[in-house]
Design a protein around this motif. Structure first.
Motif, PDB file in Angstrom:
ATOM      1  N   ASP A   1       0.816  -1.195   0.000  1.00 37.10           N
ATOM      2  CA  ASP A   1       0.000   0.000   0.000  1.00 37.10           C
ATOM      3  C   ASP A   1       0.862   1.262   0.000  1.00 37.10           C
ATOM      4  O   ASP A   1       0.619   2.179  -0.753  1.00 37.10           O
ATOM      5  N   ASN A   2       1.904   1.295   0.837  1.00 33.81           N
ATOM      6  CA  ASN A   2       2.780   2.463   0.869  1.00 33.81           C
ATOM      7  C   ASN A   2       3.513   2.651  -0.454  1.00 33.81           C
ATOM      8  O   ASN A   2       3.739   3.772  -0.885  1.00 33.81           O
ATOM      9  N   TYR A   3       3.911   1.537  -1.083  1.00 40.73           N
ATOM     10  CA  TYR A   3       4.606   1.641  -2.359  1.00 40.73           C
ATOM     11  C   TYR A   3       3.671   2.216  -3.430  1.00 40.73           C
ATOM     12  O   TYR A   3       4.092   3.055  -4.224  1.00 40.73           O
ATOM     13  N   ASN A   4       2.408   1.810  -3.411  1.00 43.72           N
ATOM     14  CA  ASN A   4       1.432   2.382  -4.350  1.00 43.72           C
ATOM     15  C   ASN A   4       1.291   3.881  -4.137  1.00 43.72           C
ATOM     16  O   ASN A   4       1.237   4.651  -5.102  1.00 43.72           O
ATOM     17  N   LYS A   5       1.247   4.300  -2.893  1.00 43.43           N
ATOM     18  CA  LYS A   5       1.147   5.734  -2.592  1.00 43.43           C
ATOM     19  C   LYS A   5       2.378   6.475  -3.078  1.00 43.43           C
ATOM     20  O   LYS A   5       2.285   7.582  -3.594  1.00 43.43           O
ATOM     21  N   SER A   6       3.541   5.858  -2.917  1.00 41.30           N
ATOM     22  CA  SER A   6       4.782   6.480  -3.385  1.00 41.30           C
ATOM     23  C   SER A   6       4.764   6.661  -4.900  1.00 41.30           C
ATOM     24  O   SER A   6       5.149   7.713  -5.413  1.00 41.30           O
ATOM     25  N   LEU A   7       4.315   5.635  -5.612  1.00 40.74           N
ATOM     26  CA  LEU A   7       4.254   5.728  -7.073  1.00 40.74           C
ATOM     27  C   LEU A   7       3.223   6.759  -7.525  1.00 40.74           C
ATOM     28  O   LEU A   7       3.431   7.464  -8.519  1.00 40.74           O
ATOM     29  N   GLN A   8       2.132   6.885  -6.792  1.00 40.83           N
ATOM     30  CA  GLN A   8       1.150   7.927  -7.098  1.00 40.83           C
ATOM     31  C   GLN A   8       1.776   9.302  -6.929  1.00 40.83           C
ATOM     32  O   GLN A   8       1.541  10.216  -7.728  1.00 40.83           O
ATOM     33  N   LYS A   9       2.595   9.471  -5.906  1.00 41.87           N
ATOM     34  CA  LYS A   9       3.277  10.745  -5.659  1.00 41.87           C
ATOM     35  C   LYS A   9       4.268  11.039  -6.785  1.00 41.87           C
ATOM     36  O   LYS A   9       4.368  12.179  -7.243  1.00 41.87           O
ATOM     37  N   VAL A  10       4.994  10.009  -7.235  1.00 35.90           N
ATOM     38  CA  VAL A  10       5.926  10.185  -8.354  1.00 35.90           C
ATOM     39  C   VAL A  10       5.162  10.691  -9.580  1.00 35.90           C
ATOM     40  O   VAL A  10       5.575  11.646 -10.240  1.00 35.90           O
ATOM     41  N   ARG A  11       4.039  10.078  -9.882  1.00 33.88           N
ATOM     42  CA  ARG A  11       3.212  10.524 -11.017  1.00 33.88           C
ATOM     43  C   ARG A  11       2.743  11.965 -10.832  1.00 33.88           C
ATOM     44  O   ARG A  11       2.761  12.753 -11.781  1.00 33.88           O
ATOM     45  N   ALA A  12       2.364  12.319  -9.620  1.00 30.29           N
ATOM     46  CA  ALA A  12       1.906  13.691  -9.349  1.00 30.29           C
ATOM     47  C   ALA A  12       3.026  14.690  -9.601  1.00 30.29           C
ATOM     48  O   ALA A  12       2.792  15.765 -10.165  1.00 30.29           O
ATOM     49  N   TYR A  13       4.247  14.350  -9.199  1.00 27.65           N
ATOM     50  CA  TYR A  13       5.386  15.244  -9.452  1.00 27.65           C
ATOM     51  C   TYR A  13       5.597  15.447 -10.955  1.00 27.65           C
ATOM     52  O   TYR A  13       5.798  16.571 -11.413  1.00 27.65           O
ATOM     53  N   PHE A  14       5.558  14.368 -11.716  1.00 30.91           N
ATOM     54  CA  PHE A  14       5.744  14.499 -13.166  1.00 30.91           C
ATOM     55  C   PHE A  14       4.585  15.270 -13.800  1.00 30.91           C
ATOM     56  O   PHE A  14       4.809  16.080 -14.702  1.00 30.91           O
ATOM     57  N   ASN A  15       3.375  15.061 -13.313  1.00 30.23           N
ATOM     58  CA  ASN A  15       2.230  15.830 -13.824  1.00 30.23           C
ATOM     59  C   ASN A  15       2.385  17.316 -13.534  1.00 30.23           C
ATOM     60  O   ASN A  15       1.876  18.154 -14.270  1.00 30.23           O
ATOM     61  N   ALA A  16       3.131  17.646 -12.479  1.00 28.84           N
ATOM     62  CA  ALA A  16       3.373  19.046 -12.121  1.00 28.84           C
ATOM     63  C   ALA A  16       4.548  19.648 -12.889  1.00 28.84           C
ATOM     64  O   ALA A  16       4.848  20.827 -12.749  1.00 28.84           O
ATOM     65  N   GLY A  17       5.237  18.822 -13.698  1.00 25.18           N
ATOM     66  CA  GLY A  17       6.326  19.337 -14.527  1.00 25.18           C
ATOM     67  C   GLY A  17       7.727  19.019 -14.051  1.00 25.18           C
ATOM     68  O   GLY A  17       8.705  19.475 -14.649  1.00 25.18           O
ATOM     69  N   VAL A  18       7.867  18.251 -12.990  1.00 28.68           N
ATOM     70  CA  VAL A  18       9.183  17.866 -12.501  1.00 28.68           C
ATOM     71  C   VAL A  18       9.861  16.983 -13.547  1.00 28.68           C
ATOM     72  O   VAL A  18       9.216  16.166 -14.201  1.00 28.68           O
ATOM     73  N   LEU A  19      11.177  17.133 -13.709  1.00 29.28           N
ATOM     74  CA  LEU A  19      11.911  16.380 -14.730  1.00 29.28           C
ATOM     75  C   LEU A  19      12.517  15.077 -14.214  1.00 29.28           C
ATOM     76  O   LEU A  19      12.681  14.131 -14.964  1.00 29.28           O
ATOM     77  N   VAL A  20      12.883  15.052 -12.934  1.00 29.35           N
ATOM     78  CA  VAL A  20      13.521  13.878 -12.342  1.00 29.35           C
ATOM     79  C   VAL A  20      13.035  13.745 -10.898  1.00 29.35           C
ATOM     80  O   VAL A  20      12.946  14.742 -10.185  1.00 29.35           O
ATOM     81  N   VAL A  21      12.760  12.506 -10.480  1.00 28.29           N
ATOM     82  CA  VAL A  21      12.364  12.248  -9.094  1.00 28.29           C
ATOM     83  C   VAL A  21      13.297  11.185  -8.525  1.00 28.29           C
ATOM     84  O   VAL A  21      13.490  10.136  -9.138  1.00 28.29           O
ATOM     85  N   TRP A  22      13.863  11.485  -7.380  1.00 30.48           N
ATOM     86  CA  TRP A  22      14.658  10.496  -6.660  1.00 30.48           C
ATOM     87  C   TRP A  22      13.827   9.965  -5.510  1.00 30.48           C
ATOM     88  O   TRP A  22      13.323  10.724  -4.694  1.00 30.48           O
ATOM     89  N   HIS A  23      13.702   8.654  -5.412  1.00 24.46           N
ATOM     90  CA  HIS A  23      13.060   8.010  -4.269  1.00 24.46           C
ATOM     91  C   HIS A  23      14.180   7.309  -3.519  1.00 24.46           C
ATOM     92  O   HIS A  23      14.773   6.348  -4.030  1.00 24.46           O
ATOM     93  N   ILE A  24      14.475   7.805  -2.329  1.00 24.06           N
ATOM     94  CA  ILE A  24      15.635   7.330  -1.570  1.00 24.06           C
ATOM     95  C   ILE A  24      15.192   6.370  -0.473  1.00 24.06           C
ATOM     96  O   ILE A  24      14.269   6.668   0.294  1.00 24.06           O
ATOM     97  N   PHE A  25      15.868   5.221  -0.422  1.00 24.78           N
ATOM     98  CA  PHE A  25      15.600   4.187   0.569  1.00 24.78           C
ATOM     99  C   PHE A  25      16.835   4.042   1.465  1.00 24.78           C
ATOM    100  O   PHE A  25      17.739   3.258   1.157  1.00 24.78           O
ATOM    101  N   PRO A  26      16.902   4.809   2.558  1.00 25.99           N
ATOM    102  CA  PRO A  26      18.108   4.796   3.403  1.00 25.99           C
ATOM    103  C   PRO A  26      18.464   3.425   3.965  1.00 25.99           C
ATOM    104  O   PRO A  26      19.646   3.059   3.991  1.00 25.99           O
ATOM    105  N   GLU A  27      17.489   2.665   4.410  1.00 25.49           N
ATOM    106  CA  GLU A  27      17.801   1.369   5.007  1.00 25.49           C
ATOM    107  C   GLU A  27      18.388   0.399   3.992  1.00 25.49           C
ATOM    108  O   GLU A  27      19.205  -0.450   4.338  1.00 25.49           O
ATOM    109  N   LEU A  28      17.987   0.537   2.730  1.00 25.79           N
ATOM    110  CA  LEU A  28      18.516  -0.310   1.659  1.00 25.79           C
ATOM    111  C   LEU A  28      19.742   0.297   0.993  1.00 25.79           C
ATOM    112  O   LEU A  28      20.385  -0.350   0.171  1.00 25.79           O
TER     113      LEU A  28
END
Length: 70
Positions: A1-28
């Motif tokens: 569920d959290n991963y789906n929310k993260s991907l929805q957020k990534v899509r929202a950023y691109f819809n807003a015109g962002v060119l690159v999105v970094w999703h950082i996983f500190p524990e990994l």
């Protein structure tokens, strides 16, 4: 569920015109670099994480992202 929310957020950023999105996983110690909602490069260790096309000359390795001076 959290991963789906993260991907929805990534899509929202691109819809807003962002060119690159970094999703950082500190524990990994992993950086997922999205250049579109469906194109992702996973950077770990000495792999170079790019910010192009947003900042073409900026490059940093995943290790450098997670570097912590003790």
């Amino acid at each position: 569920d959290n991963y789906n929310k993260s991907l929805q957020k990534v899509r929202a950023y691109f819809n807003a015109g962002v060119l690159v999105v970094w999703h950082i996983f500190p524990e990994l110690r992993s950086v997922h670099v999205f250049t579109s909602p469906t194109a992702v490069t996973i950077c770990e260790g000495d792999a170079v994480c790019s910010v192009a096309p947003a900042i073409p000359d900026m490059h940093i390795t995943a290790n450098e992202v997670f570097y912590r001076k003790l």
